[in-house]
Design a protein around this motif. Sequence first.
Motif, PDB file in Angstrom:
ATOM      1  N   GLU A  23       0.824  -1.293   0.121  1.00  0.00           N
ATOM      2  CA  GLU A  23       0.037  -0.104  -0.126  1.00  0.00           C
ATOM      3  C   GLU A  23       0.741   1.228  -0.049  1.00  0.00           C
ATOM      4  OE1 GLU A  23      -0.228  -2.693   2.118  1.00  0.00           O
ATOM      5  OE2 GLU A  23      -2.377  -3.323   1.760  1.00  0.00           O
ATOM      6  N   ALA A  24       1.949   1.247   0.845  1.00  0.00           N
ATOM      7  CA  ALA A  24       2.775   2.442   0.925  1.00  0.00           C
ATOM      8  C   ALA A  24       3.592   2.583  -0.444  1.00  0.00           C
ATOM      9  CB  ALA A  24       3.859   2.317   2.366  1.00  0.00           C
ATOM     10  N   ASN A  25       4.046   1.610  -0.854  1.00  0.00           N
ATOM     11  CA  ASN A  25       4.784   2.005  -2.283  1.00  0.00           C
ATOM     12  C   ASN A  25       3.588   2.422  -3.331  1.00  0.00           C
ATOM     13  OD1 ASN A  25       7.336   1.477  -1.543  1.00  0.00           O
ATOM     14  ND2 ASN A  25       6.956  -0.658  -1.208  1.00  0.00           N
ATOM     15  N   ALA A  26       2.576   1.928  -3.415  1.00  0.00           N
ATOM     16  CA  ALA A  26       1.721   2.484  -4.258  1.00  0.00           C
ATOM     17  C   ALA A  26       1.323   3.885  -4.079  1.00  0.00           C
ATOM     18  CB  ALA A  26       0.296   1.522  -4.305  1.00  0.00           C
ATOM     19  N   PHE A  27       1.115   4.187  -2.698  1.00  0.00           N
ATOM     20  CA  PHE A  27       0.849   5.852  -2.354  1.00  0.00           C
ATOM     21  C   PHE A  27       2.003   6.246  -2.959  1.00  0.00           C
ATOM     22  CE2 PHE A  27       1.765   9.117   0.349  1.00  0.00           C
ATOM     23  CZ  PHE A  27       0.599   9.948   0.163  1.00  0.00           C
ATOM     24  N   LEU A  28       3.362   5.989  -2.702  1.00  0.00           N
ATOM     25  CA  LEU A  28       4.286   6.590  -3.045  1.00  0.00           C
ATOM     26  C   LEU A  28       4.742   6.815  -4.335  1.00  0.00           C
ATOM     27  CD1 LEU A  28       7.073   5.382  -0.324  1.00  0.00           C
ATOM     28  CD2 LEU A  28       5.980   7.796  -0.377  1.00  0.00           C
ATOM     29  N   ALA A  29       4.314   5.806  -5.403  1.00  0.00           N
ATOM     30  CA  ALA A  29       4.355   5.904  -6.544  1.00  0.00           C
ATOM     31  C   ALA A  29       3.318   6.874  -7.143  1.00  0.00           C
ATOM     32  CB  ALA A  29       4.174   4.386  -7.315  1.00  0.00           C
ATOM     33  N   PHE A  30       2.241   7.122  -6.679  1.00  0.00           N
ATOM     34  CA  PHE A  30       1.289   7.842  -7.019  1.00  0.00           C
ATOM     35  C   PHE A  30       1.603   9.321  -6.645  1.00  0.00           C
ATOM     36  CE2 PHE A  30      -2.755  10.356  -5.960  1.00  0.00           C
ATOM     37  CZ  PHE A  30      -3.057  10.556  -7.278  1.00  0.00           C
ATOM     38  N   ASN A  31       2.225   9.339  -5.493  1.00  0.00           N
ATOM     39  CA  ASN A  31       2.662  10.824  -5.138  1.00  0.00           C
ATOM     40  C   ASN A  31       3.948  11.238  -5.805  1.00  0.00           C
ATOM     41  OD1 ASN A  31       2.484  12.979  -3.031  1.00  0.00           O
ATOM     42  ND2 ASN A  31       4.510  12.300  -2.472  1.00  0.00           N
ATOM     43  N   HIS A  32       4.693  10.280  -6.297  1.00  0.00           N
ATOM     44  CA  HIS A  32       5.951  10.648  -7.196  1.00  0.00           C
ATOM     45  C   HIS A  32       5.367  11.065  -8.826  1.00  0.00           C
ATOM     46  CE1 HIS A  32       8.906  10.110  -4.354  1.00  0.00           C
ATOM     47  NE2 HIS A  32       8.511   8.777  -4.118  1.00  0.00           N
ATOM     48  N   ALA A  33       4.339  10.121  -9.100  1.00  0.00           N
ATOM     49  CA  ALA A  33       3.687  10.814 -10.390  1.00  0.00           C
ATOM     50  C   ALA A  33       3.221  11.855 -10.370  1.00  0.00           C
ATOM     51  CB  ALA A  33       2.632   9.802 -10.662  1.00  0.00           C
ATOM     52  N   VAL A  34       2.380  12.516  -9.486  1.00  0.00           N
ATOM     53  CA  VAL A  34       1.835  13.888  -9.451  1.00  0.00           C
ATOM     54  C   VAL A  34       2.858  15.056  -9.151  1.00  0.00           C
ATOM     55  CG1 VAL A  34      -0.489  13.005  -9.146  1.00  0.00           C
ATOM     56  CG2 VAL A  34       0.982  13.962  -7.094  1.00  0.00           C
ATOM     57  N   GLU A  35       4.089  14.659  -8.609  1.00  0.00           N
ATOM     58  CA  GLU A  35       4.992  15.680  -8.316  1.00  0.00           C
ATOM     59  C   GLU A  35       6.262  15.909  -9.488  1.00  0.00           C
ATOM     60  OE1 GLU A  35       6.669  14.592  -4.573  1.00  0.00           O
ATOM     61  OE2 GLU A  35       5.255  15.661  -3.338  1.00  0.00           O
ATOM     62  N   ARG A  36       5.933  14.863 -10.630  1.00  0.00           N
ATOM     63  CA  ARG A  36       6.694  15.126 -11.622  1.00  0.00           C
ATOM     64  C   ARG A  36       6.963  16.566 -12.476  1.00  0.00           C
ATOM     65  NH1 ARG A  36       3.975  13.994 -16.945  1.00  0.00           N
ATOM     66  NH2 ARG A  36       1.856  14.353 -16.492  1.00  0.00           N
ATOM     67  N   LYS A  37       8.385  16.556 -12.664  1.00  0.00           N
ATOM     68  CA  LYS A  37       8.598  17.802 -13.276  1.00  0.00           C
ATOM     69  C   LYS A  37       8.436  18.217 -14.663  1.00  0.00           C
ATOM     70  CE  LYS A  37      11.267  18.931  -9.758  1.00  0.00           C
ATOM     71  NZ  LYS A  37      10.255  18.736  -8.522  1.00  0.00           N
ATOM     72  N   ASP A  38       7.879  17.159 -15.653  1.00  0.00           N
ATOM     73  CA  ASP A  38       7.497  17.374 -17.034  1.00  0.00           C
ATOM     74  C   ASP A  38       6.165  17.459 -17.122  1.00  0.00           C
ATOM     75  OD1 ASP A  38       6.949  14.525 -16.066  1.00  0.00           O
ATOM     76  OD2 ASP A  38       7.847  13.892 -18.045  1.00  0.00           O
ATOM     77  N   GLY A  39       5.353  17.575 -16.194  1.00  0.00           N
ATOM     78  CA  GLY A  39       3.987  17.645 -16.472  1.00  0.00           C
ATOM     79  C   GLY A  39       3.585  19.041 -17.209  1.00  0.00           C
ATOM     80  N   LEU A  40       2.082  19.155 -17.836  1.00  0.00           N
ATOM     81  CA  LEU A  40       1.823  20.406 -18.087  1.00  0.00           C
ATOM     82  C   LEU A  40       1.801  21.368 -17.146  1.00  0.00           C
ATOM     83  CD1 LEU A  40      -1.067  18.774 -20.360  1.00  0.00           C
ATOM     84  CD2 LEU A  40       1.281  19.420 -21.355  1.00  0.00           C
ATOM     85  N   ILE A  41       1.532  21.013 -15.859  1.00  0.00           N
ATOM     86  CA  ILE A  41       1.528  22.042 -14.689  1.00  0.00           C
ATOM     87  C   ILE A  41       3.016  22.214 -14.417  1.00  0.00           C
ATOM     88  CG2 ILE A  41       0.439  22.827 -12.702  1.00  0.00           C
ATOM     89  CD1 ILE A  41      -1.869  21.278 -13.053  1.00  0.00           C
ATOM     90  N   PRO A  42       3.537  23.314 -14.502  1.00  0.00           N
ATOM     91  CA  PRO A  42       5.036  23.701 -14.201  1.00  0.00           C
ATOM     92  C   PRO A  42       5.176  23.443 -12.466  1.00  0.00           C
ATOM     93  CG  PRO A  42       4.064  25.583 -15.259  1.00  0.00           C
ATOM     94  CD  PRO A  42       2.980  24.803 -15.178  1.00  0.00           C
ATOM     95  N   PRO A  43       6.188  23.041 -12.138  1.00  0.00           N
ATOM     96  CA  PRO A  43       6.489  22.681 -10.762  1.00  0.00           C
ATOM     97  C   PRO A  43       5.859  23.575  -9.796  1.00  0.00           C
ATOM     98  CG  PRO A  43       8.306  22.090 -11.836  1.00  0.00           C
ATOM     99  CD  PRO A  43       7.400  22.753 -12.822  1.00  0.00           C
ATOM    100  N   LYS A  44       6.142  24.849  -9.854  1.00  0.00           N
ATOM    101  CA  LYS A  44       5.779  26.014  -9.101  1.00  0.00           C
ATOM    102  C   LYS A  44       4.254  26.118  -9.036  1.00  0.00           C
ATOM    103  CE  LYS A  44       5.657  30.601  -9.819  1.00  0.00           C
ATOM    104  NZ  LYS A  44       5.856  31.961 -10.268  1.00  0.00           N
ATOM    105  N   TYR A  45       3.650  25.840  -9.859  1.00  0.00           N
ATOM    106  CA  TYR A  45       2.060  25.812  -9.741  1.00  0.00           C
ATOM    107  C   TYR A  45       1.594  24.560  -8.986  1.00  0.00           C
ATOM    108  CZ  TYR A  45       2.274  29.794 -12.753  1.00  0.00           C
ATOM    109  OH  TYR A  45       2.595  30.822 -13.612  1.00  0.00           O
TER     110      TYR A  45
END
Length: 115
Positions: A23-45
Motif C-alpha cells: 500500500e505504501a509503495n503504491a501511494f508513494l508511486a502515485f505521489n511521485h507521479a503527481v510531483e513530476r517535473k515534466d507535466g503540463l502544470i509547471p512545478p511552481k504551480y
Amino acid sequence: MTDYQTPDDLKSVPAFVALAPVEANAFLAFNHAVERKDGLIPPKYRELISLAVALTTQCAYCLDVHTAQAAKAGATREEVAEAALIAAAVRAGGTLGHALLAQRLFERHRDEGEA
C-alpha cells in the motif's frame, strides 16, 4: 504537548512504509507521479496547488514540505499568500455548500418527524 508534530516525524517514513509495503509503495508511486517535473502544470504551480490543499486539510507536515518545495520552485511570498487566501475562500465556499445541504436535510428530517 510541545512535540505533538515535529519535522523529525518524517524521518520515520521508511519504517512506516515497511509496515505496509504494498500500500505504501503504491501511494508513494502515485505521489511521485503527481510531483513530476515534466507535466503540463509547471512545478511552481504544482507546489502552490499542493500548498493550498495542505492549508485546507491542515496537514502540518504537508505545509512544511510544500512550502519548502514552493520556495525552491521559485514561488514568492505574495504567491503563497494568494494561494492561502484562495484556499480559505474555497473552504468557506464548501462550508456554505454544506450549510445548504444541512438546511435541505433538516427540512426532510423535520417533515419526516411530522408525518
